[in-house]
Design a protein around this motif. Structure first.
Motif, PDB file in Angstrom:
ATOM      1  N   GLN A 139       0.833  -1.191   0.000  1.00 40.88           N
ATOM      2  CA  GLN A 139       0.000   0.000   0.000  1.00 40.88           C
ATOM      3  C   GLN A 139       0.881   1.259   0.000  1.00 40.88           C
ATOM      4  OE1 GLN A 139      -3.485  -0.151  -0.158  1.00 40.88           O
ATOM      5  NE2 GLN A 139      -3.019  -2.315  -0.563  1.00 40.88           N
ATOM      6  N   PRO A 140       0.358   2.387  -0.486  1.00 44.37           N
ATOM      7  CA  PRO A 140       1.168   3.602  -0.615  1.00 44.37           C
ATOM      8  C   PRO A 140       1.909   4.048   0.642  1.00 44.37           C
ATOM      9  CG  PRO A 140      -0.848   3.859  -1.864  1.00 44.37           C
ATOM     10  CD  PRO A 140      -0.975   2.559  -1.113  1.00 44.37           C
ATOM     11  N   PRO A 141       1.307   4.036   1.853  1.00 50.27           N
ATOM     12  CA  PRO A 141       2.062   4.507   3.022  1.00 50.27           C
ATOM     13  C   PRO A 141       3.334   3.695   3.290  1.00 50.27           C
ATOM     14  CG  PRO A 141      -0.277   4.444   3.519  1.00 50.27           C
ATOM     15  CD  PRO A 141      -0.103   3.758   2.205  1.00 50.27           C
ATOM     16  N   LEU A 142       3.253   2.360   3.122  1.00 49.91           N
ATOM     17  CA  LEU A 142       4.444   1.523   3.311  1.00 49.91           C
ATOM     18  C   LEU A 142       5.441   1.738   2.180  1.00 49.91           C
ATOM     19  CD1 LEU A 142       5.313  -0.647   5.444  1.00 49.91           C
ATOM     20  CD2 LEU A 142       2.963   0.147   5.624  1.00 49.91           C
ATOM     21  N   ASP A 208       7.885  -6.044   6.315  1.00 45.73           N
ATOM     22  CA  ASP A 208       6.503  -6.511   6.244  1.00 45.73           C
ATOM     23  C   ASP A 208       5.578  -5.396   5.746  1.00 45.73           C
ATOM     24  OD1 ASP A 208       4.381  -8.243   6.477  1.00 45.73           O
ATOM     25  OD2 ASP A 208       4.168  -8.004   8.646  1.00 45.73           O
ATOM     26  N   THR A 209       4.366  -5.811   5.371  1.00 47.45           N
ATOM     27  CA  THR A 209       3.350  -4.893   4.865  1.00 47.45           C
ATOM     28  C   THR A 209       2.265  -4.653   5.910  1.00 47.45           C
ATOM     29  OG1 THR A 209       2.331  -6.821   3.812  1.00 47.45           O
ATOM     30  CG2 THR A 209       3.684  -5.395   2.423  1.00 47.45           C
ATOM     31  N   LEU A 210       1.495  -3.601   5.674  1.00 47.35           N
ATOM     32  CA  LEU A 210       0.371  -3.208   6.518  1.00 47.35           C
ATOM     33  C   LEU A 210      -0.625  -2.497   5.614  1.00 47.35           C
ATOM     34  CD1 LEU A 210      -0.109  -3.257   9.707  1.00 47.35           C
ATOM     35  CD2 LEU A 210       0.424  -0.818   9.636  1.00 47.35           C
ATOM     36  N   PRO A 211      -1.925  -2.721   5.792  1.00 48.55           N
ATOM     37  CA  PRO A 211      -2.614  -3.366   6.911  1.00 48.55           C
ATOM     38  C   PRO A 211      -2.713  -4.887   6.840  1.00 48.55           C
ATOM     39  CG  PRO A 211      -4.218  -2.502   5.364  1.00 48.55           C
ATOM     40  CD  PRO A 211      -2.885  -2.083   4.847  1.00 48.55           C
ATOM     41  N   TYR A 212      -2.203  -5.503   5.760  1.00 48.24           N
ATOM     42  CA  TYR A 212      -2.255  -6.960   5.623  1.00 48.24           C
ATOM     43  C   TYR A 212      -0.823  -7.475   5.727  1.00 48.24           C
ATOM     44  CZ  TYR A 212      -4.335 -11.340   3.824  1.00 48.24           C
ATOM     45  OH  TYR A 212      -4.806 -12.631   3.675  1.00 48.24           O
ATOM     46  N   ASN A 213      -0.521  -8.121   6.849  1.00 49.23           N
ATOM     47  CA  ASN A 213       0.832  -8.618   7.128  1.00 49.23           C
ATOM     48  C   ASN A 213       1.230  -9.800   6.249  1.00 49.23           C
ATOM     49  OD1 ASN A 213       1.023  -8.392  10.793  1.00 49.23           O
ATOM     50  ND2 ASN A 213       1.174  -6.823   9.250  1.00 49.23           N
ATOM     51  N   LEU A 229      10.733  -7.627   9.913  1.00 44.96           N
ATOM     52  CA  LEU A 229      10.330  -6.437  10.654  1.00 44.96           C
ATOM     53  C   LEU A 229       8.880  -6.141  10.325  1.00 44.96           C
ATOM     54  CD1 LEU A 229      10.965  -3.919  12.394  1.00 44.96           C
ATOM     55  CD2 LEU A 229      11.671  -2.782  10.269  1.00 44.96           C
ATOM     56  N   THR A 230       8.039  -6.050  11.358  1.00 41.43           N
ATOM     57  CA  THR A 230       6.622  -5.805  11.122  1.00 41.43           C
ATOM     58  C   THR A 230       6.136  -4.614  11.923  1.00 41.43           C
ATOM     59  OG1 THR A 230       4.454  -6.883  10.952  1.00 41.43           O
ATOM     60  CG2 THR A 230       5.681  -7.245  12.985  1.00 41.43           C
ATOM     61  N   CYS A 231       4.983  -4.113  11.520  1.00 36.79           N
ATOM     62  CA  CYS A 231       4.255  -3.108  12.293  1.00 36.79           C
ATOM     63  C   CYS A 231       2.907  -3.711  12.629  1.00 36.79           C
ATOM     64  CB  CYS A 231       4.068  -1.827  11.490  1.00 36.79           C
ATOM     65  SG  CYS A 231       3.230  -0.507  12.410  1.00 36.79           S
ATOM     66  N   MET A 232       2.589  -3.759  13.908  1.00 32.33           N
ATOM     67  CA  MET A 232       1.372  -4.424  14.360  1.00 32.33           C
ATOM     68  C   MET A 232       0.143  -3.591  13.989  1.00 32.33           C
ATOM     69  SD  MET A 232       0.784  -6.145  18.048  1.00 32.33           S
ATOM     70  CE  MET A 232      -0.655  -7.138  18.447  1.00 32.33           C
ATOM     71  N   GLY A 233      -0.787  -4.214  13.304  1.00 29.62           N
ATOM     72  CA  GLY A 233      -1.982  -3.529  12.853  1.00 29.62           C
ATOM     73  C   GLY A 233      -3.135  -3.609  13.837  1.00 29.62           C
ATOM     74  N   THR A 234      -4.314  -3.267  13.346  1.00 31.42           N
ATOM     75  CA  THR A 234      -5.508  -3.208  14.203  1.00 31.42           C
ATOM     76  C   THR A 234      -6.499  -4.324  13.914  1.00 31.42           C
ATOM     77  OG1 THR A 234      -6.563  -1.688  12.637  1.00 31.42           O
ATOM     78  CG2 THR A 234      -5.305  -0.702  14.444  1.00 31.42           C
ATOM     79  N   THR A 235      -6.147  -5.221  13.001  1.00 32.20           N
ATOM     80  CA  THR A 235      -7.037  -6.326  12.655  1.00 32.20           C
ATOM     81  C   THR A 235      -6.276  -7.643  12.697  1.00 32.20           C
ATOM     82  OG1 THR A 235      -6.528  -6.243  10.287  1.00 32.20           O
ATOM     83  CG2 THR A 235      -8.305  -4.801  11.081  1.00 32.20           C
ATOM     84  N   PHE A 236      -7.011  -8.731  12.638  1.00 35.84           N
ATOM     85  CA  PHE A 236      -6.422 -10.074  12.599  1.00 35.84           C
ATOM     86  C   PHE A 236      -5.367 -10.150  11.495  1.00 35.84           C
ATOM     87  CE2 PHE A 236      -7.629 -14.656  13.620  1.00 35.84           C
ATOM     88  CZ  PHE A 236      -6.641 -15.249  12.847  1.00 35.84           C
ATOM     89  N   ALA A 237      -5.733  -9.723  10.284  1.00 38.15           N
ATOM     90  CA  ALA A 237      -4.822  -9.838   9.139  1.00 38.15           C
ATOM     91  C   ALA A 237      -3.569  -8.999   9.318  1.00 38.15           C
ATOM     92  CB  ALA A 237      -5.543  -9.425   7.854  1.00 38.15           C
ATOM     93  N   GLY A 238      -3.654  -7.956  10.132  1.00 38.20           N
ATOM     94  CA  GLY A 238      -2.523  -7.077  10.347  1.00 38.20           C
ATOM     95  C   GLY A 238      -1.722  -7.379  11.594  1.00 38.20           C
ATOM     96  N   ARG A 239      -2.017  -8.514  12.242  1.00 34.24           N
ATOM     97  CA  ARG A 239      -1.323  -8.866  13.477  1.00 34.24           C
ATOM     98  C   ARG A 239      -0.627 -10.225  13.395  1.00 34.24           C
ATOM     99  NH1 ARG A 239      -6.423  -7.051  17.240  1.00 34.24           N
ATOM    100  NH2 ARG A 239      -5.825  -4.878  17.540  1.00 34.24           N
ATOM    101  N   VAL A 240      -0.750 -10.892  12.267  1.00 30.00           N
ATOM    102  CA  VAL A 240      -0.217 -12.247  12.163  1.00 30.00           C
ATOM    103  C   VAL A 240       1.297 -12.265  12.308  1.00 30.00           C
ATOM    104  CG1 VAL A 240       0.060 -14.235  10.650  1.00 30.00           C
ATOM    105  CG2 VAL A 240      -2.170 -13.128  10.847  1.00 30.00           C
ATOM    106  N   ALA A 241       1.989 -11.333  11.677  1.00 26.23           N
ATOM    107  CA  ALA A 241       3.448 -11.331  11.783  1.00 26.23           C
ATOM    108  C   ALA A 241       3.889 -11.085  13.222  1.00 26.23           C
ATOM    109  CB  ALA A 241       4.057 -10.288  10.852  1.00 26.23           C
ATOM    110  N   ALA A 242       3.149 -10.248  13.968  1.00 33.35           N
ATOM    111  CA  ALA A 242       3.471 -10.038  15.384  1.00 33.35           C
ATOM    112  C   ALA A 242       3.292 -11.334  16.162  1.00 33.35           C
ATOM    113  CB  ALA A 242       2.584  -8.947  15.967  1.00 33.35           C
TER     114      ALA A 242
END
Length: 327
Positions: A139-142, A208-213, A229-242
């Protein structure tokens, strides 16, 4: 499929049967727990579960989130994926495994052939940032952060998966518009798993990517010895790498904001000693961590299914519960 077939008492191939036929077969077989490994992903067949062929139906692994369906009783997760205060947003009851929800295969072969950066189209020197996630996760922010990293780290490149020609062309164009030479994006063709795992060793840091790890992609990288290296998201799909990194004993690679993510990536790229220490810890995690302890994971998942069944046998409705660490 051959390994699965050998590992079970009965294997029945129902791919050619209709949803109604499969549901009828499940009822006639008196299945206690039916597990949906696809959810709402490609080739899913949720109509089987909508017919309620089993007294307990579980959403697990394939779909990273709630199905929002009254016919699914449980979802198997862990406390990184679904924090307790967020269970209200799930139609299923939550089963929290004590480590990561993700199973990993210790028998994944890594090709032993010697690889060179040059053969992979990479520079012989300089930091190789890597992300083998599917291109739709970028996604653009990453991407903005990745381009800043390339500008800030001299001689670095970004190694990506060559998903399709359109994605390759678009990403190269977007790099150029951000002041980065498009040649600093290197694209890797798809390969068989042993070769794909081996080439991870040519990279320095998986971004890693966000919001989908990264999901399986994250554990593949760790299995091959590449820090993620990951950034922990706010949803299930964005927290798997954590979830995966914590089970691997690598919580220091989990960040909680994009600014922290960028700062840590830059630090590791600029400090070879710090990066080498992380790589050594990743290598040790293959033998020591819960992430790759198959027997331990199997015990936990079996305990989860047993607890669901025992509760049902007592005439109690599904309820959220945690599998406690006992071994």
């Amino acid at each position: 499929m051959a390994r699965v077939t050998r590992a079970v008492d009965r294997f029945i191939d129902v791919r050619a049967r209709s949803e109604a036929e499969i549901a009828r077969h499940l009822r006639e077989s008196e299945i206690d727990i039916a597990v949906d490994l696809k959810g709402f992903t490609s080739d899913a067949r949720p109509a089987i579960f909508a017919a309620r062929p089993a007294p307990l139906q579980v959403n697990y692994l394939g779909f990273p989130g709630t199905m929002g369906a009254s016919f699914m009783d449980y979802i198997v997760a862990d406390r990184f994926l679904v924090p307790e205060p967020e269970q209200a947003f799930y139609s299923e009851k939550i089963v929290w495994l004590p480590e990561s929800y993700q199973p990993n295969d210790r028998r994944r072969e890594i090709a032993s052939a010697e690889l060179s950066r040059a053969a992979a189209g990479l520079p012989e020197t300089g930091v190789v940032f890597c992300c083998f996630n599917n291109s739709y996760k970028i996604q653009p922010p990453l991407f903005e952060i990745w381009m800043r990293l390339l500008r800030d780290v001299d001689g670095s490149v970004l190694w990506l998966l060559a998903d399709n020609p359109a994605a390759v062309a678009n990403l190269k164009r977007e790099a150029a518009t951000r002041g980065v030479n498009a040649d600093r994006l290197v694209f890797a063709p798809r390969q068989d798993l042993p070769q794909h795992l081996a080439r991870h060793r040519l990279a320095d840091l998986f971004l890693d990517t966000l919001p989908y790890n990264a999901h399986t992609t994250a554990s593949d990288a760790l299995w091959a010895g590449l820090p993620v290296l990951t950034c922990m998201g706010t949803t299930f799909a964005g927290r798997v790498a954590a979830s995966v990194l914590n089970a691997a004993g690598l919580p220091e690679l989990v960040t909680h904001s994009l600014s922290e993510y960028e700062a840590l990536a830059l630090k590791l790229a600029r400090e070879p000693t710090a990066l080498a220490a992380i790589k050594a810890k990743v290598a040790a995690s293959r033998e020591m961590s819960a992430l790759f302890d198959v027997a331990r994971f199997t015990h936990d998942l079996e305990a989860a299914f047993s607890a669901m069944h025992e509760r049902h046998q007592r005439g109690l409705p599904p309820a959220s519960f945690a599998v406690e660490r006992t071994a």
